[in-house]
Design a protein around this motif. Sequence first.
Motif, PDB file in Angstrom:
ATOM      1  N   LEU A 255     -60.934 -49.202 -57.217  1.00 54.77           N
ATOM      2  CA  LEU A 255     -60.864 -50.209 -58.274  1.00 54.77           C
ATOM      3  C   LEU A 255     -61.353 -51.548 -57.746  1.00 54.77           C
ATOM      4  CD1 LEU A 255     -57.445 -49.304 -59.902  1.00 54.77           C
ATOM      5  CD2 LEU A 255     -59.734 -48.540 -60.528  1.00 54.77           C
TER       6      LEU A 255
ATOM      7  N   ASP B 175     -62.486 -49.521 -68.510  1.00 51.25           N
ATOM      8  CA  ASP B 175     -61.384 -49.648 -69.470  1.00 51.25           C
ATOM      9  C   ASP B 175     -61.507 -48.602 -70.579  1.00 51.25           C
ATOM     10  OD1 ASP B 175     -59.032 -51.142 -70.560  1.00 51.25           O
ATOM     11  OD2 ASP B 175     -60.450 -51.582 -72.183  1.00 51.25           O
TER      12      ASP B 175
ATOM     13  N   ALA C  83     -53.886 -46.587 -62.150  1.00 54.35           N
ATOM     14  CA  ALA C  83     -54.459 -47.926 -61.980  1.00 54.35           C
ATOM     15  C   ALA C  83     -54.449 -48.368 -60.525  1.00 54.35           C
ATOM     16  CB  ALA C  83     -53.762 -48.946 -62.884  1.00 54.35           C
ATOM     17  N   ASN C  84     -54.593 -47.398 -59.612  1.00 55.08           N
ATOM     18  CA  ASN C  84     -54.675 -47.672 -58.183  1.00 55.08           C
ATOM     19  C   ASN C  84     -55.886 -46.958 -57.605  1.00 55.08           C
ATOM     20  OD1 ASN C  84     -52.158 -49.155 -57.700  1.00 55.08           O
ATOM     21  ND2 ASN C  84     -51.170 -47.242 -58.294  1.00 55.08           N
TER      22      ASN C  84
ATOM     23  N   ALA D  69     -60.598 -45.211 -69.025  1.00 57.80           N
ATOM     24  CA  ALA D  69     -59.161 -45.104 -68.760  1.00 57.80           C
ATOM     25  C   ALA D  69     -58.367 -44.938 -70.056  1.00 57.80           C
ATOM     26  CB  ALA D  69     -58.671 -46.325 -67.982  1.00 57.80           C
TER      27      ALA D  69
END
Length: 118
Positions: free
Chosen positions: A81, A104, A68-69, A107
């Motif tokens: 992102l 989303d 999430a980076n 991921a």
Amino acid sequence: MSKSDSTCTAGWFKSSRSSETQSCVEVRFNGNSVLIRDSKYTGPGPTQPIVSVSSTLWPGFLDQVLSANSGGLNEGVAISLHQDGGATISGQGVALIYNADEWDAFAKGVADGQFNRS
């Protein structure tokens, strides 16, 4: 990368978290590389924007998604992102831009192991 229209759909898949009507990140395992494209593209198949990741760096790409980076790989492929929850995958002079719902779903598919190369 040039492909005929007939091969443009063969072997591509998306996260099961993407709905039938939702645009999405699409992936195709292709020999020693993994190809990534955006299902929103509506132009001719031979000009489809595609980012390629070597199969040896694919696990690192998936780890980057899960982190999430924003970050990049040695091949110049990067994930950026967005503040709104979307993301851009860039590399080889191509930028694939995904909204928050598309990213989303991708991921979550990555977290579920749906994009692991076996």
